[in-house]
Structure formats: structure tokens, C-alpha cells
Write an enzyme that holds these catalytic residues in place. Structure first.
Site, mmCIF file in Angstrom:
data_model
loop_
_atom_site.group_PDB
_atom_site.id
_atom_site.type_symbol
_atom_site.label_atom_id
_atom_site.label_comp_id
_atom_site.label_asym_id
_atom_site.label_seq_id
_atom_site.Cartn_x
_atom_site.Cartn_y
_atom_site.Cartn_z
ATOM 1 N N GLY A 66 0.821 -1.211 0.000
ATOM 2 C CA GLY A 66 0.000 0.000 0.000
ATOM 3 C C GLY A 66 0.850 1.255 0.000
ATOM 4 O O GLY A 66 0.445 2.297 0.525
ATOM 5 N N ARG A 115 0.152 -2.388 -6.682
ATOM 6 C CA ARG A 115 -0.494 -3.284 -7.646
ATOM 7 C C ARG A 115 -0.424 -2.681 -9.034
ATOM 8 O O ARG A 115 -0.322 -1.457 -9.195
ATOM 9 C CB ARG A 115 -1.940 -3.570 -7.229
ATOM 10 C CG ARG A 115 -2.788 -2.338 -7.074
ATOM 11 C CD ARG A 115 -4.169 -2.698 -6.614
ATOM 12 N NE ARG A 115 -4.900 -1.480 -6.249
ATOM 13 C CZ ARG A 115 -6.197 -1.436 -6.073
ATOM 14 N NH1 ARG A 115 -6.912 -2.532 -6.209
ATOM 15 N NH2 ARG A 115 -6.798 -0.309 -5.741
ATOM 16 N N SER A 128 -8.134 -1.109 12.420
ATOM 17 C CA SER A 128 -8.900 0.138 12.318
ATOM 18 C C SER A 128 -9.920 0.306 13.439
ATOM 19 O O SER A 128 -10.543 -0.669 13.878
ATOM 20 C CB SER A 128 -9.642 0.133 10.977
ATOM 21 O OG SER A 128 -10.640 1.131 10.953
ATOM 22 N N GLU A 168 -12.708 1.324 12.903
ATOM 23 C CA GLU A 168 -13.990 0.865 12.349
ATOM 24 C C GLU A 168 -14.425 -0.452 12.971
ATOM 25 O O GLU A 168 -15.603 -0.808 12.928
ATOM 26 C CB GLU A 168 -13.879 0.681 10.832
ATOM 27 C CG GLU A 168 -14.175 1.907 10.003
ATOM 28 C CD GLU A 168 -15.650 2.293 10.012
ATOM 29 O OE1 GLU A 168 -15.936 3.473 10.302
ATOM 30 O OE2 GLU A 168 -16.502 1.435 9.735
ATOM 31 N N TYR A 225 -16.315 -3.644 5.395
ATOM 32 C CA TYR A 225 -14.920 -3.231 5.657
ATOM 33 C C TYR A 225 -14.556 -3.501 7.118
ATOM 34 O O TYR A 225 -13.502 -4.082 7.413
ATOM 35 C CB TYR A 225 -14.747 -1.740 5.330
ATOM 36 C CG TYR A 225 -13.438 -1.160 5.822
ATOM 37 C CD1 TYR A 225 -12.262 -1.322 5.106
ATOM 38 C CD2 TYR A 225 -13.376 -0.438 7.020
ATOM 39 C CE1 TYR A 225 -11.057 -0.799 5.564
ATOM 40 C CE2 TYR A 225 -12.180 0.092 7.485
ATOM 41 C CZ TYR A 225 -11.027 -0.085 6.757
ATOM 42 O OH TYR A 225 -9.842 0.429 7.212
ATOM 43 N N LYS A 269 -11.728 -6.034 8.635
ATOM 44 C CA LYS A 269 -10.624 -5.601 9.506
ATOM 45 C C LYS A 269 -10.612 -6.399 10.819
ATOM 46 O O LYS A 269 -9.548 -6.651 11.376
ATOM 47 C CB LYS A 269 -10.725 -4.098 9.796
ATOM 48 C CG LYS A 269 -10.239 -3.221 8.648
ATOM 49 C CD LYS A 269 -8.724 -3.289 8.458
ATOM 50 C CE LYS A 269 -8.240 -2.394 7.342
ATOM 51 N NZ LYS A 269 -6.800 -2.539 7.043
ATOM 52 N N ASN A 298 -9.207 7.460 12.830
ATOM 53 C CA ASN A 298 -9.103 8.178 11.551
ATOM 54 C C ASN A 298 -7.918 9.145 11.555
ATOM 55 O O ASN A 298 -7.780 9.952 12.472
ATOM 56 C CB ASN A 298 -10.372 8.987 11.281
ATOM 57 C CG ASN A 298 -11.598 8.116 11.163
ATOM 58 O OD1 ASN A 298 -11.859 7.290 12.035
ATOM 59 N ND2 ASN A 298 -12.369 8.293 10.100
ATOM 60 N N HIS A 299 -7.103 9.050 10.507
ATOM 61 C CA HIS A 299 -6.009 10.016 10.366
ATOM 62 C C HIS A 299 -5.998 10.525 8.929
ATOM 63 O O HIS A 299 -6.190 9.791 7.980
ATOM 64 C CB HIS A 299 -4.674 9.427 10.798
ATOM 65 C CG HIS A 299 -4.420 8.034 10.322
ATOM 66 N ND1 HIS A 299 -4.935 6.931 10.961
ATOM 67 C CD2 HIS A 299 -3.721 7.574 9.258
ATOM 68 C CE1 HIS A 299 -4.562 5.837 10.311
ATOM 69 N NE2 HIS A 299 -3.833 6.197 9.277
ATOM 70 N N VAL A 307 -14.394 11.955 3.919
ATOM 71 C CA VAL A 307 -15.159 13.169 4.180
ATOM 72 C C VAL A 307 -14.281 14.396 4.448
ATOM 73 O O VAL A 307 -14.601 15.499 3.998
ATOM 74 C CB VAL A 307 -16.195 12.946 5.311
ATOM 75 C CG1 VAL A 307 -15.561 12.949 6.694
ATOM 76 C CG2 VAL A 307 -17.308 13.976 5.225
ATOM 77 N N ARG A 334 -25.118 5.998 4.846
ATOM 78 C CA ARG A 334 -24.688 4.589 4.786
ATOM 79 C C ARG A 334 -25.777 3.652 5.283
ATOM 80 O O ARG A 334 -26.591 4.056 6.131
ATOM 81 C CB ARG A 334 -23.414 4.421 5.638
ATOM 82 C CG ARG A 334 -22.304 5.249 5.050
ATOM 83 C CD ARG A 334 -21.045 5.272 5.877
ATOM 84 N NE ARG A 334 -20.078 6.115 5.168
ATOM 85 C CZ ARG A 334 -18.821 6.240 5.476
ATOM 86 N NH1 ARG A 334 -18.322 5.575 6.502
ATOM 87 N NH2 ARG A 334 -18.030 7.018 4.766
#
Ligand code: NAP
Ligand code: G4F
Length: 323
Positions: free
Chosen positions: A8, A33, A123, A125, A147, A151, A176-177, A187, A276
Site C-alpha cells: 500500500g 499493484r 482500524s 472501524e 470493511y 478488519k 481516523n487520520h 469526508v 450509509r
């Protein structure tokens, strides 16, 4: 010179981590990739100093051969299908990359060199419909998206390989960063880009979804330091990393528009398309273990983060308009 492999590398965190590791004297190998056009914008400035190789988390052979060829001491698994809304449209792909991809990395490490240290990008999340406020390492998970579910799998398979095969595999549960390098669909960046466009007369409005959801937002450049630090410990573990503060999307808008002398109420339009199927309403970290064990703390506060992002988008778009 130690060698680190980053999956990544073309993503937000990959670019900041590569900068950090280069500054520490590492040889940096980045896995990217194959794409039909180059997407190296975030690492363009590093390309003379890193080695970028083709590979994919869905392809076991590519992972095995890169560990065999480059012999890294550290692997940072940052690759993922990381955009939450996409995970409802492509749930099987999200599971293949974001969940099973972790197993493929762990298997490659186990077969090639079980001494390699692994950082897994877990995460906040995973906390989803939170069962405890604030969230810490021991807080149970309740994911709210494919997602988040993927995770949770990635987290537990990392812990399982640590316990089953004695691998040095750590799980960084990062809140979140953000940064000027954040993808435009997330967002914060959507807002900073939208504000700059409105300021320059390029757009008239900004269409968003749920303004009431709350996140613990920090600066990505700070968070990659915690990743590195986790791999320098005596033993592998799980760490929550965040600021310990929570703010709503609405607050983000108010500061971002306010920074340009604008009132967000005049420009933000709420649009059902961006809501969502299941929302994560509130995330806020309890990052005391990261502070105590890693000596980690954020250096950029919420307001500084918002204004940094708006300023960067304004400068970028001004250049584009001029040319
Ligand atoms: P990002 O900007 O979306 O980057 C994701 C990276 O994964 C990109 O380089 C992407 O390549 C690559 N990738 C996607 N599918 C792949 C595949 N099948 N094989 C190989 N590479 C693939 O994400 P980020 O914000 O840097 O986040 C880094 C990691 O931390 C992710 O795992 C994310 O889920 C996790 N995380 C992020 C946050 C956050 O707030 N940023 C918080 C907690 C955890 P392309 O450039 O080709 O798309
Ligand atoms: O910026 P977001 O898309 O990030 P989200 O869903 O929190 O996920 C990010 O952080 C996770 C860590 O907690 C990472 F693991 C993950 O990879 C990713 O980096 O959305 C934040 C909030 C949500 O509640 C969303 O409903 O903003 C709300 N929102 C309101 N309007 C919007 C919008 N989100 C997006 N993307 N676009 C909107 O128009």
C-alpha cells in the site's frame, strides 16, 4: 541498513511511512499493484530513493517472492480496500483484500522467514456500534460495514499467528487520520477540497451525508511514527492510536468554511446518496497505552489539521487554475 517492505505504498499512509523510514536510514521496498496508468502521485518525490515492485494482496505468489528476493526485516501491511462505502458495493473483494490478504502476508512470512516483524493496519472501524466510550485495546468489536468485518478478521488472524507460530505480528488499531494526501472521497478531504473550490468560484455547493457522525481525527504524519514504534518493542502487542478527542462532521465543516471566511450553512447540502446502510456514530480513542509504552502523542490538533488541509487544497487548486 535495515530493509522494510510496505504494502500500500501508493496510499496516504504508505507515502508518510516511506518518508519516515528513509529518514531513519532504511532501505524501503514498496509494493504497488499493477494499474493501466501510473498512480504514484503521493510517492513521486521519493521514487529515486525507494524500490517499487509489483504485487497484489490477492496473489500469494507475489508476496512470497518479494519476501524471498528483498529479505525485509520489517513488513508494514497497509494495503487494503479502505473506503467504507465501497465495501457494501464490493463486499467479496473487500473480504479478499482486506481480510484474507492479511492471511496471505502472514503465510508468506511464516514460510519465508518467521523472524520478519509485521505491522497490520487495523482500524477503529472495528469498534463500529461502540459498546464502550472511549475505545481501548480491550473494547469488544461490533463492526458496522463489510470493511469493518474484514478488519476484525485481519486483526484476529494477526493475533492468532502471533499466538500459534510465535510471529512478531502487531495490530495497530488506528483511529481516523487525515492529511492533504487523503483520498478525495473521504469526508475530510471532500470538505477541504470542496471549500477551496467554493472559495475559488469553481463550485457553488458541497453535497454531504450524515453531518452528526463523530470521529477521532488526527494527522497521518503522526500516526506512521506509532506504526514504526510498535515494531521496535520487545514483544508484539495491540495498540490503540488516536487523539482522545471526538468531533462531528458538522464541526469539521464549520472550521473549514470559517477558515475561508465562509458560513458552511450557506453551501453544505445534505444528500441521501452519501448516507450509509449502517453508520458508525461515534468514535473516540483512549490511547493511554500508546502514550505509556510507545511514548507516542499527536503533534497536530483538530483545528490545525482542518486548516492545514484547506490551505493545501487552496494552494493546489490555485496552481491548477493559473495553469
Ligand atoms: P489508502 O490511501 O486507501 O491506501 C490503500 C493502499 O492499498 C493503496 O496503496 C492501494 O493501492 C493499496 N491496495 C488496494 N488494494 C490492493 C491490493 N489488492 N493489493 C495491493 N495493494 C492494494 O489507505 P490509507 O488511508 O493509507 O490507510 C492505510 C491502511 O490503514 C489501510 O489498510 C486502511 O484500511 C488502514 N486504516 C486507515 C485509517 C485512516 O484513517 N487512514 C485508519 C485505520 C486503518 P492503489 O493506490 O493502487 O489503490
Ligand atoms: O471519511 P469517511 O469516509 O471515513 P470512515 O468511514 O470513518 O473510514 C475511515 O476511517 C477508518 C478508521 O476509523 C478507516 F479504517 C477507513 O479505512 C477510513 O480511512 O467517513 C467519516 C464519516 C462517516 O460517518 C460518514 O457517514 O463521515 C460521514 N460522512 C458524511 N458525509 C461522509 C460524507 N463520508 C464520506 N466519505 N462522504 C460524505 O459525503
Amino acid at each position: 541498513m535495515p530493509t522494510a517492505l510496505i504494502t500500500g505504498i501508493t496510499g496516504q499512509d504508505g507515502s508518510y511511512l516511506a518518508e519516515l523510514l528513509l529518514s531513519k536510514g532504511y532501505r524501503v521496498i514498496g509494493m504497488a499493484r499493477r494499474a493501466s496508468t501510473m498512480n504514484h502521485e503521493r510517492i513521486q518525490h521519493l521514487l529515486d530513493n525507494i524500490i517499487v515492485i509489483q504485487g497484489d494482496l490477492t496473489d500469494q505468489g507475489s508476496l512470497l517472492s518479494m519476501l524471498e528476493e528483498y529479505k525485509p526485516e520489517e513488513v508494514y501491511n497497509l494495503a487494503a480496500q479502505s473506503f467504507v462505502p465501497t465495501s457494501w458495493n464490493q463486499p467479496a473483494l473487500t473480504g479478499d483484500v482486506t481480510a484474507l490478504g492479511v492471511t496471505r502476508i502472514l503465510e508468506a512470512i511464516r514460510f519465508v522467514n518467521s523472524k520478519i516483524r509485521l505491522y497490520q493496519a487495523s482500524s477503529s472501524e472495528m469498534f463500529g456500534k461502540v459498546v464502550e466510550v472511549p475505545q481501548q485495546e480491550s473494547t469488544p468489536f461490533y463492526p458496522r460495514s463489510p470493511y469493518g468485518v474484514a478488519k476484525v478478521y485481519g486483526h484476529w488472524i494477526t493475533v492468532n499467528y502471533r499466538e500459534s507460530f510465535n510471529l512478531f505480528a502487531v495490530s495497530g488499531i488506528l483511529f481516523n487520520h487525515e492529511s492533504p494526501r487523503r483520498g478525495l472521497e473521504f469526508v475530510t478531504r471532500k470538505i477541504s477540497d470542496g471549500v477551496a473550490r467554493i472559495k475559488l468560484g469553481l463550485n457553488k455547493e458541497l453535497r454531504l451525508g450524515n453531518l452528526e457522525s463523530r470521529r477521532d481525527w488526527g494527522f497521518a504524519g503522526d500516526y506512521v511514527k506509532a506504526m514504526w514504534s510498535m515494531l521496535q518493542q520487545d514483544a508484539p502487542d495491540n495498540f490503540v492510536v488516536g487523539t482522545g478527542e471526538t468531533h462531528s462532521v458538522r464541526e469539521f465543516c464549520a472550521i473549514a468554511f470559517g477558515h475561508m471566511g465562509l458560513d458552511y450553512n450557506d453551501y453544505v447540502v445534505q444528500d441521501q446518496r452519501f448516507y450509509r446502510p449502517a453508520e458508525v456514530d461515534l468514535l473516540v480513542s483512549h490511547p493511554s497505552k500508546a502514550g505509556r509504552v510507545l511514548g507516542w502523542e499527536p503533534t497536530v490538533d483538530f483545528k490545525q489539521l482542518v486548516t492545514m488541509m484547506v490551505d493545501a487544497d487552496l494552494a493546489r487548486l490555485q496552481l491548477l487554475v493559473r495553469n
